[in-house]
Structure formats: C-alpha cells, structure tokens
Design an enzyme around this catalytic site. Structure first.
Site, short mmCIF file in Angstrom:
data_model
loop_
_atom_site.label_atom_id
_atom_site.label_comp_id
_atom_site.label_asym_id
_atom_site.label_seq_id
_atom_site.Cartn_x
_atom_site.Cartn_y
_atom_site.Cartn_z
N GLY A 233 58.05 6.42 11.72
CA GLY A 233 57.64 7.72 11.21
C GLY A 233 56.74 7.59 10.01
O GLY A 233 56.69 6.53 9.38
N PRO A 235 55.17 7.92 6.17
CA PRO A 235 55.82 7.61 4.90
C PRO A 235 56.55 8.83 4.33
O PRO A 235 56.10 9.95 4.48
CB PRO A 235 54.67 7.25 3.96
CG PRO A 235 53.45 7.16 4.79
CD PRO A 235 53.72 7.71 6.12
N GLY A 236 57.69 8.57 3.74
CA GLY A 236 58.42 9.65 3.07
C GLY A 236 59.25 10.52 3.97
O GLY A 236 59.77 11.53 3.54
N THR A 240 64.07 4.93 4.89
CA THR A 240 64.94 4.15 4.01
C THR A 240 66.24 4.91 3.75
O THR A 240 67.33 4.34 3.75
CB THR A 240 64.24 3.89 2.67
OG1 THR A 240 62.91 3.51 2.93
CG2 THR A 240 64.93 2.82 1.88
N GLU A 457 32.92 26.54 -4.38
CA GLU A 457 34.24 26.92 -3.88
C GLU A 457 34.19 28.27 -3.17
O GLU A 457 34.88 28.48 -2.17
CB GLU A 457 35.27 26.95 -5.02
CG GLU A 457 35.48 25.61 -5.73
CD GLU A 457 35.78 24.46 -4.79
OE1 GLU A 457 36.31 24.69 -3.69
OE2 GLU A 457 35.47 23.30 -5.17
N HIS A 460 33.16 27.70 0.35
CA HIS A 460 34.30 27.35 1.22
C HIS A 460 35.07 28.61 1.60
O HIS A 460 35.41 28.82 2.77
CB HIS A 460 35.26 26.41 0.50
CG HIS A 460 34.77 25.01 0.35
ND1 HIS A 460 34.31 24.26 1.41
CD2 HIS A 460 34.69 24.20 -0.74
CE1 HIS A 460 33.96 23.05 0.97
NE2 HIS A 460 34.18 22.99 -0.34
P1 ADP Z 1 60.40 6.33 3.94
O1 ADP Z 1 61.27 5.13 3.88
O2 ADP Z 1 60.38 6.99 5.27
O3 ADP Z 1 59.03 6.13 3.40
P2 ADP Z 1 62.29 7.35 2.07
O4 ADP Z 1 63.50 7.23 2.88
O5 ADP Z 1 62.06 6.29 1.06
O6 ADP Z 1 61.02 7.45 2.99
O7 ADP Z 1 62.26 8.77 1.39
C1 ADP Z 1 61.95 8.94 0.06
C2 ADP Z 1 62.75 10.06 -0.53
O8 ADP Z 1 62.42 11.29 0.08
C3 ADP Z 1 64.22 9.91 -0.34
O9 ADP Z 1 64.78 9.15 -1.36
C4 ADP Z 1 64.71 11.35 -0.37
O10 ADP Z 1 64.93 11.78 -1.70
C5 ADP Z 1 63.57 12.13 0.19
N1 ADP Z 1 63.77 12.44 1.60
C6 ADP Z 1 63.02 12.04 2.63
N2 ADP Z 1 63.46 12.54 3.79
C7 ADP Z 1 64.54 13.27 3.50
C8 ADP Z 1 65.46 14.04 4.28
N3 ADP Z 1 65.34 14.15 5.61
N4 ADP Z 1 66.46 14.65 3.64
C9 ADP Z 1 66.59 14.56 2.31
N5 ADP Z 1 65.77 13.85 1.53
C10 ADP Z 1 64.74 13.21 2.09
ZN ZN Z 2 33.96 21.31 -1.40
#
Ligand code: ADP
Ligand code: ZN
Length: 662
Positions: A233, A235-236, A240, A457, A460
């Site tokens: 998936g 990032p974020g 993890t 702007e 746009h």
């Molecule tokens: P990845 O490993 O996919 O890049 P992480 O697991 O490190 O992302 O996510 C970073 C932070 O984002 C987590 O510590 C959490 O605080 C928040 N986060 C991401 N997804 C969720 C989720 N589904 N529910 C709650 N918090 C989330």
């Molecule tokens: Zn522009």
C-alpha cells in the site's frame, strides 16, 4: 484537499547529522596510549654528562671503556674503583650502575670527538690509553614504531571509513549484524483498536495472530502456518502500524527493520545481516520479523541492464530466500513485509512458501478517514461541536499518517492560541498546513509580483470554474506558504478512474495560470513551473501509458515491472517523435482553450483578480458571486458549505483590515 502549488523555490536538504564522537575518542585514547608507551624507559637510566666532566675523568684515567653508538652518542664505562671520584666530578649522588655504562655523552660531530679524545689522553701513559669502539645498535622499539604507527593510522582510517559508510549505527565489528530493532511483545501497546478502517486487512491478519498464539491448533492437523505476509500500500496507510498491532495482539517479540538497512556497499554484509536477523528471531520464537520497504532488496533481479546490476543486493535477496525456505513452518517466526509496489518485487519472493499472502492497504475512503480521525482525536480535548464527518470530507487523498499529523497539528495550533478545546478552525488550519506548509506572512512580495500572482491564481480559478470536469475549487490564496507563492486548492473527487475528458479539463485548469499572465501582462513568468511539470507528465502518461492519443491509440508502453535502468526505449525513434509531437499538441490545445475561456470572461476574471489581490484569500462563495453559480457534487457542496460556516467568524476580523491598492 489538493493544492496546486506555484513558484517552487528550491529544495530542502536538511538531513540530520549523526554524532559518532564518543567512539572516536576511544580510538584516539588507544592511539595516544601506544605513542606514550614509546617514552617509557626500558633500561636503567644512564646519566648524561657534558664534555667538561668526561674530559676530566678521561684525563685522570677513570674511564675503562668508551663505546660510540651509531656515531650518535658515547657510552662511558668507569672503572669500579673510581666510582666515588666519578660521582664527585659529575656532581651526582645516586649509585652508579655497576654493570655499566655509567654515563652517556652525546656526540655532536664524530670527527671532532675523536680529536678531543686524543687531546684528553695526551698526558696518560700509553698503556692506560683507551680506544673508542664504534658500535652499531638497532633501536628495536624506535624502528618498530616507525612502521607500526603508519599501519595503525591506516587501520584507524579504515575503521573510520567503515563507520562513515555504515551510516552511524554500525562499526567494523558489527557490520554483519542485523540492525533490527527489537520490541518486546508485552511492551507493545498497539492493538487492533488503534488501527482504524482497514477492515479486510484486519480480518486477514487476525488469523496470523491466532497462529502465533496457538500454533498447536494448526500444526496438530498438519496445517502449515504461513511464513510471510506482504502488506502492500501507499506510504502512511498503516502498514507498520498493522504489523505492530499483530505483535501487540499476539504478545510476541517484534523485530523491525527497513529493507534499505540490509544494503551496504560492502560485499556480503547484506547477506550476513539477513542471516543474523533470522538467527536472532529463531532464538526468540514465536515472534514477528517486520521488514519495511522490502523493495529495497526484493526488486526483481533478472531484467536489469547487466552493467548496473547490484550483485550485493542480489546476494542479500538470495540469502533472504534461502532463510525463508530454511525455517520450518512451525518454528513460529512470521515474516511481515511492507512495500508500496508489489509489482516490482522479484517473483521468487512471491512464490508459495514465501510471501504467499498479500494484503492490500489502500488510501482510506470517506468512512475510514472518519474512523481514523476518531482514533486520533480520542486523546485530544476537542470541542463538542467538531464534525469529524466534515473533516473527513475535507481530506480526500489523505493517508492515515496525514490524518494523524493533522490531529497533532490542530492540537498545537489550538495550544498556541491558548484555547481550552480544539475547534474546527484549528483543524482547518492544520489541514492547510499539512497540505501546503506553513504560512509565511512575513515574506515580502513586491506589489508588481503580487499582482502577477493574483492574475495567475485567478486564472486557475476562472478556468477551472468554467470546466465541467475540473475539480471543485475550495479556495484561492496568494499568501505565501511553504515553498509556494500562491495556490488554488481543489477538492479531488474520490474516483478510481480518469477519463480522457477529465484529463483534458484538469490540464486546461492547470494551464490557466500562465494563460492569465500572458493575457493580462503580455508575458509569462517562471511561476508556472509546477503547473507545467504536472501538465507535461500528465500529457505524456496519457499518450505513453493510457493509450489516449489519436496517433498511437490503445498502445501502452507502461512497464509494470518497474525497471529503473532501462536504457532502450520500448519504441522506435519515429514513435518517439510522434509522442513528442502529440504531447506538445495536447498541451497547446489546452493552453489555447484556457486562454479562450479567460478572454471570454475577461471582465469577471479581472474582478476576481482584484478581489483576490485585496483579500489575499478567497473561497468558493467569493468565486461564485463573481463567476456565477456552478453545479457541484453533493459531497463537494457539503464541504464548501462547511468551510463557509466555520469561516464566517474569522471573516469578521479580516473585513476591517485596510485594503491594498490594486
Ligand atoms: P506505513 O508503514 O504504511 O508507511 P505507518 O504504519 O508508519 O505507515 O503509519 C504512520 C502513522 O499513521 C501511524 O503511526 C498512525 O498514527 C497513522 N495511521 C496510519 N494508518 C492508520 C490507520 N488505519 N488507523 C490509525 N492510524 C493510522
Ligand atoms: Zn499555477
């Protein structure tokens, strides 16, 4: 919300510096110690004397023997019966060494010394005269040091280099050790409750927790526990987090490591780190190994251009495959790995018996975002009228990490305002900040430039307002923020596909800024860099990837295996020319379209630019008042209304400000 940034002003490169001083001091101390050793005397000390004393002792016949060492100095042996007299002459009180030599005399010129000796002995009877003997003596210590020290220096330099390359955490002695961080299961406080949304992913992974908790239940029946689960998936999205939650739920140790931690420029290090990691994990079984960004090592091997192939990375991958095959399914070690792109991974990794389970995580949808907001606002003192649903509508395209960031920023912003609770406006500011960076109100912009930015702007805004498929406009600002000097903010639709018409309209809106500059000022500026970059990439991908061109319809040169170093383009020179021509044509067409729209609405457009210049920030309703009503999707309309509602309070303050001259 999505932002269209303008005026990119350079790039950040503030990387944190690492501090390795401590270890370096240890090395320095060792070196110093070795050098000091040299000065510790290994022989009993010999008194050094001047010529006067020596001359007297020679002429009186006390001296028994003189050895000239390396033509540097003379060692003087005194006859035992004259010790007392010699001590008197040399004015010393301590006992003389009976074995000798008792004294030392440093020779400045060897020839002169010989002459002085003859003169000193001229009165002695022939049989008492002494003859100096030349002795060559090797100074073992001195010589040893003369070559040991350079070698030592080289060694230290080498170690130092290793440490630099190793990037901090490692040194030469632990190069091959894995750099995994270990979290004890009982200390991991993260459970599935902390993971919002991701319903399907959680369902899949609950089973893994059960494997880890009651392995017998499965192995008893001969079933095999999966060895590897791949979380895929952007990032974020919580990869993890999910892996940690598994460890927290199962209460097992959790080894965490990033794929790039394995890769080092030294041959064999990566492989040995893999080995070490698995050895550690087996000792702690049942446990979880989590490898983030596994694509750093798991990228597909064979298809690369051969001269750029990284053998070290291949060795590391091979070792990983070997280890995965090696451990028995019931050792209780489960490998979780995360990547943004499963399509570029080596097929060998995805084979049965390795990462045979894949769990897809996607950017959260509306409902999931609301849940994530709920998770991250639980610890916060939010005002009771906070509408999480509206917030999640305002944040399409945000990842879980972005939302966590927004919640934290909102709390900080509210604290800065010394508020009791965190309100909607704080969240709104936080969203703006997360998208666009911090407002830079202090940045000085010349009126000329400000006018240009206002035109840009408004361009746009006007163009996007008139186009059916352009994204709903939320606000337009010419307050510098982050790296941008101005921005138009849109609410991207939550759609999975884009049609040709949608592409065209988005490109046209993006070109509206430059078109407005050209129409109003007769020339164009560098402020359109971001717009142009985006438009060019979009046009290129329409033709090369999505098969949307007239000349090359339904052809895609997309390479899903993600090879970075493909030198040969998959098409001929002739096709390349057609592509270039098509890209230019599409962009020209949309640019002219944007110009036409602005010219057709020139009065309204100028009004808008003036309003923007005066107020610096305008919202959908300002645009609506000038350009006329426009249809929006129900969701977009709700956000627009919501933004309007909690903006009204702030508005009151700003209306009173003095208006600059347009
Ligand atoms: P990845 O490993 O996919 O890049 P992480 O697991 O490190 O992302 O996510 C970073 C932070 O984002 C987590 O510590 C959490 O605080 C928040 N986060 C991401 N997804 C969720 C989720 N589904 N529910 C709650 N918090 C989330
Ligand atoms: Zn522009």
């Amino acid at each position: 919300m999505q932002e269209e940034k303008d005026n990119n002003q350079g790039f950040d490169n503030n990387k944190p510096k690492k501090n390795n001083k401590n270890i370096f001091f240890v090395y320095a101390a060792i070196l110093l110690g070795i050098v000091l050793l040299q000065f510790i005397p290994f022989r009993p000390s010999v008194q050094e004397i001047g010529w006067e004393s020596l001359n007297e002792m020679i002429s009186k016949g006390y001296v028994k023997k003189i050895d000239v060492i390396n033509r540097d100095f003379a060692e003087i042996y005194i006859a035992e019966e004259y010790f007392e007299q010699a001590k008197q002459i040399c004015k010393i009180t301590n006992e003389l060494n009976p074995k000798g030599p008792q004294f030392k005399y440093v020779i400045s010129s060897p020839d002169g010394f010989d002459k002085k000796m003859i003169v000193a002995q001229k009165d002695l009877p022939e049989e008492d005269k002494i003859y100096t003997k030349n002795v060559k003596r090797k100074d073992i210590w001195g010589e040893a040091f003369s070559w040991i020290i350079p070698i030592l220096l080289l060694v230290f330099l080498w170690i130092f280099m290793f440490r630099k390359v190793g990037g901090g955490g490692s040194n030469i002695f632990s190069m091959g050790k894995s750099r995994a961080k270990l979290f004890e299961g009982s200390k991991i406080k993260i459970t599935f409750d902390n993971v919002a949304g991701l319903k399907e992913a959680k369902q899949e992974i609950v089973e893994i927790v059960d494997f880890l908790k009651n392995p017998e239940k499965y192995t008893k029946l001969g079933g095999k526990i999966p060895k590897g689960v791949l979380l895929v998936g952007p990032p974020g999205t919580g990869k993890t987090l999910l892996a940690k939650a598994v460890a927290g739920e199962a209460e097992v140790p959790f080894f965490s490591m990033s794929g790039s931690d394995f890769v080092e420029m030294f041959v064999g290090v990566g492989a040995s780190r893999v080995r070490d990691l698995f050895a550690q994990a087996k000792a702690k079984a049942p446990c979880i190994i989590f490898i983030d960004e596994i694509d750093a090592i798991g990228r597909s091997r064979s298809k690369k251009a051969s001269f750029s192939s990284n053998d070290e990375r291949e060795n590391t991958l091979n070792q990983l495959l070997t280890e995965m095959d090696g451990f028995d399914t019931n050792t209780g070690v489960i490998l979780l790995a995360a990547t943004n792109r499963a399509d570029i991974l080596d097929v060998a990794l995805l084979r049965a018996g390795r990462f045979d389970r894949q769990i897809m995580l996607e950017l959260p949808d509306l409902k999931e975002r609301e849940e994530i907001f709920k998770v991250h606002t639980t610890g916060l003192k939010i005002s009771p009228d906070l509408n999480l649903n509206l917030l999640s509508k305002q944040t399409p395209g945000f990842s879980g990490a972005d939302i966590a960031n927004v919640c934290n920023e909102a709390a900080l912003i509210a604290a800065r305002k010394e508020k009791e609770t965190i309100g909607h406006d704080d969240f709104h500011d936080a969203i703006d900040k997360v998208i666009g960076g911090l407002e830079k109100k202090s940045k000085v912009i010349k009126p000329d430039e400000k006018r240009r930015i206002a035109f840009h702007e408004s361009g746009h805004a006007t163009v996007s307002w008139m186009l059916e498929h352009a994204q709903p406009l939320i606000k337009v600002t010419i307050v510098p923020r982050g790296k941008s000097l101005g921005a138009a903010w849109y609410l991207p639709e939550e759609r999975q596909l884009s049609t040709k018409e949608q592409f065209y309209d988005e490109m046209c809106a993006a070109l509206g800024g430059r078109a407005a500059e050209e129409i109003m000022l007769g020339n164009v500026s560098s402020g359109a860099l971001n717009d142009l970059e985006r438009v060019t990439k979009q046009a290129y991908s329409m033709i090369v990837y999505f098969g949307m061109s007239d000349e090359l319809p339904n052809i895609s040169y997309y390479d899903s295996s993600g090879q970075e170093y493909t030198f040969a383009k998959p098409y001929s020179e002739k096709t390349a020319e057609i592509i270039d021509k098509e890209v230019q044509e599409i962009i020209n067409r949309q640019y002219n379209r944007a110009k036409t729209i602005i010219i057709q609405n020139k009065d309204k457009f100028e009004q808008l630019a003036q309003r923007l210049f005066e107020k610096e920030v305008i919202f959908t309703d300002d645009v609506e008042n000038i350009l006329g009503k426009r249809e929006f999707s129900a969701d977009a309309q709700e956000v627009i209304d919501g933004v309007k509602k909690f903006r009204e309070i702030e508005n009151g303050k700003k209306e009173n400000q003095e208006k600059p001259k347009f």
